[in-house]
Each structure stands twice: as structure tokens, then as C-alpha cells.
Design an enzyme around this catalytic site. Structure first.
Site, PDB file in Angstrom:
ATOM      1  N   GLU A 277      71.782  18.768  78.032  1.00 56.63           N
ATOM      2  CA  GLU A 277      70.438  18.818  78.615  1.00 56.63           C
ATOM      3  C   GLU A 277      70.480  18.961  80.135  1.00 56.63           C
ATOM      4  OE1 GLU A 277      66.742  18.976  79.433  1.00 56.63           O
ATOM      5  OE2 GLU A 277      67.070  18.509  77.309  1.00 56.63           O
ATOM      6  N   SER A 317      63.853  23.510  77.288  1.00 56.42           N
ATOM      7  CA  SER A 317      64.836  23.279  76.221  1.00 56.42           C
ATOM      8  C   SER A 317      64.596  24.171  75.014  1.00 56.42           C
ATOM      9  CB  SER A 317      64.797  21.810  75.786  1.00 56.42           C
ATOM     10  OG  SER A 317      65.205  20.963  76.837  1.00 56.42           O
ATOM     11  N   HIS A 432      67.780  14.233  80.886  1.00 62.42           N
ATOM     12  CA  HIS A 432      66.382  14.653  81.012  1.00 62.42           C
ATOM     13  C   HIS A 432      65.620  13.561  81.761  1.00 62.42           C
ATOM     14  CE1 HIS A 432      62.316  15.867  79.919  1.00 62.42           C
ATOM     15  NE2 HIS A 432      62.787  16.986  79.388  1.00 62.42           N
ATOM     16  N   ASP A 486      71.404  23.770  78.107  1.00 56.07           N
ATOM     17  CA  ASP A 486      70.204  24.409  77.567  1.00 56.07           C
ATOM     18  C   ASP A 486      69.443  25.167  78.644  1.00 56.07           C
ATOM     19  OD1 ASP A 486      69.423  22.066  78.890  1.00 56.07           O
ATOM     20  OD2 ASP A 486      67.752  21.678  77.528  1.00 56.07           O
ATOM     21  N   HIS A 487      69.473  24.661  79.876  1.00 57.36           N
ATOM     22  CA  HIS A 487      68.850  25.325  81.029  1.00 57.36           C
ATOM     23  C   HIS A 487      69.341  24.631  82.290  1.00 57.36           C
ATOM     24  CE1 HIS A 487      66.045  21.916  81.467  1.00 57.36           C
ATOM     25  NE2 HIS A 487      65.857  21.989  80.153  1.00 57.36           N
TER      26      HIS A 487
END
Length: 617
Positions: A277, A317, A432, A486-487
Site C-alpha cells: 500500500e 488502490s 495507508h 499499488d500506487h
């Protein structure tokens, strides 16, 4: 004494003034960005934004104006005064809540509030966790202030509705009310021009923040809700045949390298796909980021295959998930994951591997319903899912659910009994917002960047702890480990929404299934998240024809590239540099001096063709 027929223009003026106040609140909340604007920009923000404010005002005024018209046809005692007041109060609360939510979401996401948060309504716990780092007391104070100011302004500008003058008949009253209602058509459309107003009409600056500040939040939310997924394509830059030809040219290979691209000792290894994440490349030393934040990932990179120039396809995500597992591009203002009937038609690594005998599991410490991810994953055909509800309450020790070391412990426990070959996907969550860490902090500071840095360090610690134990297991020698983000993230550095630094992420292939000569290999050419699917399947000697937007990173293109999108624009990165483009303003945001006009056209073509395919899925 107020004139009864001044109510409608006064009501219109109330909302117009209130929207100006909310715009001022936005500029004050983001004072650092506002102060950096060129002289005269603030006045232009209010000036250009006034048309969209007037359009929003007109839409909100339709119901009161209609009620006023109907009330004018009735005796005074039946006039719907309370209904008008109730409507105004409810709409006022909604507008204030949207405006306050927008303040913090803009800081986190870099774009004004639209329908995006509605993707998360089915998982309110995750929404609350995301807001964990927001200054809730400050926002609550702003909300209370706007509500009180709105009530006071309503009393001053609108107030009670006077009785109809004795000499004024009901017919004349209705006619006057109808005239005011008809006049709303002009501000509704934003003027008398042929094309109704849209966001681009308030864009005036080369600086995205100035343009964003001119937008009207309720108008923006309503507009995005009304947009459908059926077209027409808003990104029509050129004839379809030209765009298709340009995209085809992008995927022209440089030259085949059949003898040097084999990384694996076997064609049927276990595949452990770990998604980290928000793991921005800015924290990963092995690809040029800060030192000492991800020592375990950096160590893994030294014994695996490291890709140093990989870019996320999007900035959320759910977009990253589709890009990674289906090799499918992201969409600027929406996500295909919102549309189960569309995602059912996507290719998926799980399905591709299932066809050759792989067993599959998916692990996530939070709720899979978040952002509609579960419908996408169920359609992919995973044999089993492990999510928040599958962990004991004592292990749900994060606001999101189970922290990452708990997740990895569960994965390790299950893999020892997992039938082989397996395809196991594990998605972390601790890095996150609100950036919680269950271990002592490594780095000093309590600001958001420090909290984020510590959360990434913790997840890396949990990953290293897992890998150390995994190497002792019998399945390790026949396992390929894929580790990817994911990013990326705006932090550290608060990069602009369009910045390529925000989208650059790590990618490492490792594990016992690697051939010895592949260990320590570094791939430096530009690539995208969407390319991982084809790269993995090629190594497994499986067909990739379904993955039309994915290409093998080990077979370089003639001009390696990465396309990424944000709301509402895109970036196109090659070895020559990056160009970013604003779809609303229809202008370049930033562009390296070495980037050609052709690269911009390639990016426009990619967006046009990929979004058109999304519309017709």
C-alpha cells in the site's frame, strides 16, 4: 418592509454569496498554496468561478422557485413557507458538509470533491480510517462556522416571506413568479452561449491549484454523478483511426531477446504476489529514494530482479489493483472496478493461472468490499479469500483491520498447507492513512510525512520478517515473489497531482525460483504497472493475447513508455522525459524541454483509445 417579489432574487443572491464564502474558506484553508499564486490570481479565481457558482445557485433555486410559484396560486394560509425553509436548511447542511469534506480531501488527493468518495460508501469503517489523519476538530469548527454564517446570511438576505400586497391578484403573482423561474435558464447554462457551462469555462491559469479553486464543489459533485459510463468519449483528441494507429506504434518492440529474458528455473513456480500500500519510490533507496526507510525491500532487490523506472497507472488502490492483476489502464475520473459487468470481461492473472492448474488465495487485512474490490476479485475466480472478518478481534489492531505483520503471519501459516502450484496475492494496508505503526517509531517527527515514513518502515519490517521465515519453508525454492506497490503518494514533498515522482513505484521479482544468473539484475527502462501481467505470464510461458494493454518488460519496446492518469488529466513518461496534460483546460500542465509534441499526441491517443474501450466494455 421587504417586497414579496424580491424573495426569489434575494434567495438567488443568498446562495451566490454563500458559494463565494465557501470559495474563500477553501483558499484560506490552503493558504500556503494561495500565497504562492501570482498577483491577481485570487481575484480571477472569484471572477472566473462566479459563472459556475451562479449555475450551482440556479440549480439549487429551482425547487424554491417552483414552490413559490405554486404558493402564489394559493391563498396566503396555504403558502409553503415551512417547506421552503426546510428545503433550504437541508440543502445548506449538505453544501456545508461537502465543502468541508472537500477541504481535506483536496489536500490528500489533489482534486476537488466529486463522486469518487461514493465508491467507499459500502465500507464506512475504511472511510473513517482514511480520515484518521485529518484535523477533525479544525474541520468541525469550520463546519460549525459555515452553518452559523449561512443561517445568519439567510436571515439577512432572505428572511421571512411577506404577504401578497392586497392590490396584487393571484394571476399577477403567478406571472411574476414564473418570470423569475424562467430567468434561471440563463445562469443554469452559465450564460447565453451555445454550449452549456462546464469545468473548463472556469479554468484560466497554467497553475492547477488556481483552476481547481475556481470550481464549485456541489456543481462538481452533481456533474460527476450525472456522467454515465456509456459515452460519448470526452477524450476525443483526434480521429479514432489516427489514435488507434498511434497506440499501435507505442507497442512496437525494439528487438526480441529470447536468450536473455529467461529468469526462472521452471515454468510452473508458485507465485506469491505482494502488493504494498502506497509504497512510493521516494522512500525506496534502491531506486533512488531516501535511505534506510525500506532496508528489507532494498535487500531483496539486490538478490532479485529490480525494475527502477516503473510507474503506477493511477493514484488509488482500486485502480492499481486492476492495473496489476489485469494489465488494464486506469480511467481519469472513474474506475472500471465500479462496474462489475465491465470487470467480468477483463483478463486476470488468477484466471490465467487457474487454467493451468494453479490454486489461488487472496489476503487482505481490511474489508474486501472497500471500493468495490470484492466484486472484481470474486469474478477473477480466487479459490479462497481472507479478509478482516477472518482475523480474531484481538488481531484487528489497526483502524483498517489487521496490521501487516499479522497479515503476513497468516499468509505464512496457510502457505505451509497450500496445494501447489499456488497463486497467492497479499495486499498490505498499514502504510495507508492514518499511518499507524504497532512497533516503535524509527524516525523522529509527528507531522504527516514523518508518520507516513514510519508506516512504510513498519511495513518493510513486516515484509522482511515474513521473507526471513519464508526462506526456511520447503515451498520457497520453487516460488517466484513479486513485490510491487499499488500506487505512489504525494508525500514526501507534497508533489503536485500530475508529478511523475508521485507515480514512480518499486517492482522486484525475487524468490527461490529465480535462476542464479538473474539474481541482482537491474532493468532500467521505463515501464508501467500494466506491464507486469504480460511480463509474468511470458516467464511462465503462458499466452498474453488477452492482455492487450500489457507488454513484457523484458522485451523492450522501441520507445519504452508509461502512461498514468489523475483527475482529470494524464502523464506520459518516456526516456525523453514526462509531459502532463489537463483534460479540462485542454493544455499542457508541465513538460520537460526534451519532450516532443509527438509524445503528447501519443498520450492523448492512449487516453482516447483506452477510455473508448472502457466505455464499450
Amino acid at each position: 418592509m421587504r417586497n414579496r417579489f424580491a424573495f426569489q432574487p434575494r434567495y438567488f443572491l443568498f446562495w451566490l454569496v454563500f458559494f463565494v464564502i465557501t470559495k474563500a474558506a477553501f483558499l484560506l484553508y490552503h493558504f500556503a498554496k494561495t500565497a504562492a499564486l501570482p498577483p491577481g490570481s485570487v481575484a480571477r479565481i472569484f471572477g472566473y468561478g462566479l459563472r459556475l457558482d451562479a449555475s450551482a445557485t440556479a440549480y439549487l433555486s429551482i425547487v424554491p422557485f417552483v414552490l413559490f410559484l405554486l404558493g402564489s396560486a394559493l391563498p396566503s394560509r396555504f403558502f409553503p413557507r415551512r417547506l421552503l425553509l426546510f428545503y433550504s436548511a437541508v440543502v445548506g447542511v449538505v453544501v456545508c458538509c461537502l465543502s468541508v469534506a472537500d477541504l481535506e480531501l483536496y489536500r490528500a488527493w489533489g482534486f476537488r470533491l466529486d463522486a469518487t468518495p461514493l465508491q467507499y460508501l459500502n465500507s464506512p469503517g475504511e472511510m473513517a480510517a482514511s480520515a484518521g489523519s485529518a484535523p477533525l476538530l479544525v474541520l468541525a469548527g469550520v463546519l460549525a462556522g459555515l452553518l452559523l454564517l449561512g443561517w445568519w446570511l439567510y436571515q439577512k438576505l432572505v428572511g421571512p416571506i411577506p404577504e401578497l400586497p392586497p392590490q396584487f391578484g393571484l394571476g399577477r403573482a403567478m406571472l411574476a413568479s414564473l418570470l423569475y423561474l424562467a430567468l434561471l435558464i440563463v445562469p443554469l447554462r452559465g450564460g447565453v452561449q451555445q454550449i452549456p457551462i462546464n469545468q473548463s469555462d472556469v479554468y484560466f491559469s497554467a497553475l492547477p491549484f488556481a483552476n481547481h479553486a475556481a470550481l464549485n464543489v456541489p456543481w462538481n459533485v452533481a456533474n460527476s454523478l450525472l456522467l454515465t459510463d456509456g459515452g460519448p468519449n470526452p477524450y476525443q483528441f483526434m480521429p479514432d483511426s489516427v489514435a488507434t494507429g498511434l497506440v499501435g506504434q507505442l507497442y512496437t518492440p525494439a528487438r526480441p531477446q529470447p536468450d536473455t529474458t529467461r529468469l526462472l528455473r521452471t515454468t510452473r513456480p508458485n507465485v506469491l504476489f505482494i502488493i504494498l500500500e502506497s509504497f512510493t519510490g521516494k522512500f525506496v533507496e534502491s531506486i533512488g529514494g531516501e535511505p534506510a526507510v525500506t532496508p528489507n525491500l532494498d535487500s531483496l532487490a539486490r538478490t532479485g530482479v529490480l525494475f527502477t523506472n516503473i510507474y503506477a497507472a493511477g493514484d488509488r488502490s482500486q485502480k492499481g489493483l486492476v492495473a496489476l492483476l489485469s494489465g488494464y489502464p486506469s480511467q481519469p475520473t472513474t474506475s472500471i472496478i465500479k462496474y462489475p459487468r465491465k470487470t467480468e470481461g477483463l483478463p486476470h492473472l488468477c484466471r490465467s493461472l487457474e487454467q493451468v492448474g494453479y490454486k489461488s488465495r487472496y489476503y487482505y487485512g481490511g474489508e474486501l468490499a472497500f471500493a468495490n474490490m470484492k466484486s472484481y476479485l470474486v469474478a477473477a475466480g480466487y479459490d479462497q479469500f481472507t479478509e478482516r472478518a477472518d482475523f480474531p478481534r484481538s488481531q484487528q489492531n489497526s483502524k483498517w483491520g489487521a496490521h501487516d505483520h499479522v497479515l503476513f503471519d497468516r499468509v505464512l501459516q496457510d502457505l505451509n498447507a497450500q496445494p501447489t502450484p499456488f497463486f497467492v496475492t497479499a495486499f498490505t494496508l498499514s502504510s495507508h492513512e492514518p499511518f499507524e505503526t504497532p512497533i516503535p517509531r524509527k524516525f523522529q517527527g509527528t507531522d504527516e510525512t514523518a508518520l507516513f515514513r514510519n508506516s512504510v518502515y513498519y511495513t518493510d519490517w513486516a515484509l522482511g520478517r515474513f521473507l526471513h521465515a519464508a526462506r526456511q519453508q520447503p515451498w520457497w525454492d520453487n516460488t517466484l515473489v513479486v513485490v510491487v506497490a499499488d500506487h505512489g503518494h504525494t508525500l514526501p514533498g507534497n508533489d503536485p497531482n500530475e508529478s511523475p515522482r508521485k507515480f514512480r513505484i518499486p517492482l522486484v521479482l525475487a524468490g527461490g525460483a529465480l535462476r542464479p544468473e538473474a539474481q541482482g539484475r537491474v532493468i532500467r527502462h521505463v515501464g508501467s504497472q500494466t506491464d507486469i501481467a504480460a511480463t509474468l505470464l511470458t516467464q511462465l510461458q503462458l499466452p498474453t493475447t488477452e492482455y492487450t494493454w500489457s507488454h513484457d518488460l523484458l522485451q523492450p519496446l522501441r520507445q519504452p513508455f508509461a502512461f498514468y492518469c489523475f483527475s482529470d488529466g494524464f502523464g506520459m513518461t518516456t526516456s525523453a522525459g514526462t509531459v502532463s496534460y489537463d483534460n479540462i483546460a485542454r493544455r499542457i500542465i508541465t513538460g520537460d524541454s526534451t519532450v516532443t509534441k509527438e509524445q503528447l499526441r501519443q498520450g492523448q491517443a492512449y487516453e482516447q483509445v483506452s477510455f473508448d474501450e472502457f466505455l464499450h466494455k
